[in-house]
Design an enzyme around this catalytic site. Structure first.
Site, short mmCIF file in Angstrom:
data_model
loop_
_atom_site.label_atom_id
_atom_site.label_comp_id
_atom_site.label_asym_id
_atom_site.label_seq_id
_atom_site.Cartn_x
_atom_site.Cartn_y
_atom_site.Cartn_z
N GLY A 254 0.83 -1.20 0.00
CA GLY A 254 0.00 0.00 0.00
C GLY A 254 0.86 1.24 0.00
N CYS A 261 3.68 5.50 16.17
CA CYS A 261 4.66 4.55 16.71
C CYS A 261 5.76 4.17 15.72
CB CYS A 261 3.94 3.30 17.21
SG CYS A 261 2.97 3.65 18.68
P1 NAD Z 1 -0.57 10.37 23.71
O1 NAD Z 1 0.19 11.53 23.18
O2 NAD Z 1 -1.86 9.99 23.10
O3 NAD Z 1 -0.85 10.61 25.27
C1 NAD Z 1 0.12 11.02 26.18
C2 NAD Z 1 -0.57 11.70 27.35
O4 NAD Z 1 0.41 11.95 28.37
C3 NAD Z 1 -1.17 13.07 27.01
O5 NAD Z 1 -2.52 13.10 27.43
C4 NAD Z 1 -0.32 14.06 27.80
O6 NAD Z 1 -1.03 15.20 28.24
C5 NAD Z 1 0.11 13.20 28.98
N1 NAD Z 1 1.29 13.67 29.71
C6 NAD Z 1 2.46 14.14 29.21
N2 NAD Z 1 3.29 14.44 30.22
C7 NAD Z 1 2.66 14.15 31.39
C8 NAD Z 1 3.02 14.21 32.76
N3 NAD Z 1 4.23 14.63 33.14
N4 NAD Z 1 2.12 13.83 33.68
C9 NAD Z 1 0.88 13.39 33.31
N5 NAD Z 1 0.49 13.29 32.03
C10 NAD Z 1 1.37 13.67 31.06
O7 NAD Z 1 0.45 9.16 23.68
P2 NAD Z 1 0.15 7.61 23.31
O8 NAD Z 1 -0.09 7.47 21.85
O9 NAD Z 1 -0.83 7.06 24.28
O10 NAD Z 1 1.58 6.96 23.59
C11 NAD Z 1 2.09 6.86 24.90
C12 NAD Z 1 3.30 5.94 24.86
O11 NAD Z 1 2.90 4.62 24.51
C13 NAD Z 1 4.35 6.34 23.82
O12 NAD Z 1 5.63 6.06 24.32
C14 NAD Z 1 4.04 5.45 22.65
O13 NAD Z 1 5.17 5.19 21.85
C15 NAD Z 1 3.60 4.18 23.35
N6 NAD Z 1 2.69 3.34 22.56
C16 NAD Z 1 1.70 3.93 21.83
C17 NAD Z 1 0.82 3.12 21.12
C18 NAD Z 1 -0.27 3.75 20.28
O14 NAD Z 1 -0.86 3.03 19.47
N7 NAD Z 1 -0.58 5.02 20.42
C19 NAD Z 1 0.95 1.73 21.14
C20 NAD Z 1 1.96 1.17 21.93
C21 NAD Z 1 2.82 1.99 22.63
#
Ligand code: NAD
Length: 448
Positions: A254, A261
């Site tokens: 695709g 990520c």
């Molecule tokens: P996101 O950006 O959706 O959410 C992060 C949240 O953390 C935000 O609401 C932000 O306000 C909050 N935050 C930041 N600093 C903070 C602090 N000091 N105290 C409290 N809250 C705080 O991020 P996400 O997509 O959920 O990803 C989070 C982690 O998980 C990343 O490392 C990502 O790589 C990993 N991850 C993501 C996915 C995915 O599909 N999104 C899957 C697996 C792993």
């Protein structure tokens, strides 16, 4: 029932928090984004994820799920603190750990009893040790704690199902008892629990994401070769996937991978290697192929409409980086749209869920209310995200309403033969036999 504090209420944090609550734990989610917490307390979801609103509502109603901006409130009775803050790329491609640092410092400032700190964010190898150092230097008399790495593997769009039915749970710690304690929390998920050291657990996440990205880039490279040689990548992938050593997943040719990520994780892994004077040739190739793939629809549009796209109306079907999410982070649609605009094309778009988020990022893109509205008067349509609702469009109606019936199927959703029979100038990705005028036996039967 265990008490869990969960830091960061994004895709991973909110899904994990609501799911742990649904498993009978008491979960207090803390976020620095006050508006997000206020909205959650009013029942307004910050993200689109199938089933999340209902799961959240149910567990808030049962008193097991609480949202707050107060670390004191979240950590007061906690047994575990999960960190699920973002780790985006910095300008050099390394993981930006500022949010992890902030979270670690806030935990150190607030905690008043032993805690197991569980890192769910995707973080560079060595971050678990670094979190412990930060906490101890922030507060030399900090109460005792252990750090456990528990990387998250859920996928947006099927996040709750993935969380509740993981293929495995990976746990890493310098203290096996702490890792076993976190393993206990996951027992209801009835899955394989692997306990290892901190650094290895952190590496499993990067290696897994890099491998999956490599698999997609691999099939896209094969798709480009198929186009040149007159083979059909869909059939090739099907044939390859029948081999147990290969498997069928992640072999859909695709427009490449995007999202929050893969792009940042492959980049961060390459950076980690380079800092240690290793040369991650394969990772660079995986990223290069993915970047090039975003040019494929432009080349294909030009093949039908000519190289001068000025004033041509191009409709983009799907904006989110993949179906069933509103996440626009590093979505292929962004590069494709900007490229078309640079060439003077007039770009319209339709996405069932991500249009509002996309409008914040993209300039001068008119958002249509449906695929049919998008098609009206368009010179070409490019399918970028394979939302289910695009699979059963009335293509005859679309064909009639377009100015020129050019259909670029960036996710190989449509049957090439049927699209051409309707009069479309159709092309997919890697479906080389199309150009030879040879009818394909499986076009009619769609056996898989
Ligand atoms: P996101 O950006 O959706 O959410 C992060 C949240 O953390 C935000 O609401 C932000 O306000 C909050 N935050 C930041 N600093 C903070 C602090 N000091 N105290 C409290 N809250 C705080 O991020 P996400 O997509 O959920 O990803 C989070 C982690 O998980 C990343 O490392 C990502 O790589 C990993 N991850 C993501 C996915 C995915 O599909 N999104 C899957 C697996 C792993």
């Amino acid at each position: 029932m265990k008490n869990i504090a969960l830091i960061g209420v994004g895709y991973v944090g909110l899904v994990s928090g609501a799911s742990f609550a649904d498993l009978g734990n008491k979960v207090t989610c803390v976020d620095i984004n006050e508006e997000r917490i206020a909205n959650l307390n009013r029942g307004i979801m910050p993200i689109f994820e199938p089933g999340l609103e209902e799961l959240t509502r149910r567990n808030v109603g049962a008193g097991r799920l609480i949202f707050t901006t107060s670390y004191e409130e979240a950590l007061k009775d906690a047994d575990y603190v999960f960190i699920a803050v973002g780790t985006p790329s910095d300008v050099d491609g390394q993981a930006d750990l500022r949010y992890v640092r902030m979270a670690a410092e806030s935990i150190a400032d607030t905690m008043d009893h032993y805690l197991i700190i569980v890192n769910k964010s995707t973080v560079p190898v060595g971050t678990g040790d670094w979190v412990a150092e930060i906490m101890r230097s922030r507060r030399p008399d900090v109460p005792d704690f252990d750090v456990v790495s528990c990387p998250e593997f859920l996928r947006e769009g099927s996040a709750i199902t993935d969380f509740m039915n993981p293929d495995r749970v990976i746990l890493g710690s310098t203290n096996r008892d702490a890792a076993e304690s976190v393993a206990h929390l996951h027992l209801p998920l009835r899955t394989t629990l692997m306990i290892t050291d901190l650094r290895t657990a952190e590496m499993v996440k990067y290696a897994s994401n890099a491998f999956l990205a490599a698999k997609i880039s691999f099939i896209n490279e094969i798709a480009n070769i198929c186009e040149a040689l007159g083979a059909d990548v869909k059939e090739v992938a099907y044939g390859m996937g029948l081999d147990n050593r290969i498997g069928p997943a992640f072999l859909d040719a695709g427009l490449g991978w995007g999202g929050s990520c893969f792009p940042k994780d492959v980049k961060a892994l390459a950076s980690m290697a380079e800092v240690e004077s290793r040369h991650p040739h394969l990772l660079h190739a995986v990223m290069d192929i993915n970047r090039d793939q975003r040019h494929a629809p432009i080349r294909k549009v030009e093949a039908f409409l000519g190289r001068d796209l000025r004033g041509k109306v191009i409709g983009i079907l799907g904006l989110a980086f993949k179906p069933n999410t509103d996440d626009m982070r590093d979505a292929p649609s962004i590069d494709i749209i900007r490229n078309l605009q640079r060439r003077g094309a007039i770009v319209r778009a339709y996405d069932p869920v991500a249009a509002a988020k996309a409008a914040e990022i993209l300039d001068d893109v008119e958002m249509a209310k449906s695929a049919y509205e998008l098609a009206e008067g368009a010179d070409a349509l490019i399918l970028v995200t394979e939302w289910n609702e695009f699979k059963n469009l009335d293509l005859a109606r679309i064909h009639t309403s377009m100015a020129q019936p050019v259909l670029i199927d960036g996710r190989n959703v449509y049957d090439p033969g049927k699209a051409r029979d309707l009069g479309f100038q159709y092309t997919g990705i890697g479906r080389g036999y199309e150009g030879r005028g040879v009818p394909h036996p499986l076009d009619e039967t769609e056996t898989h």
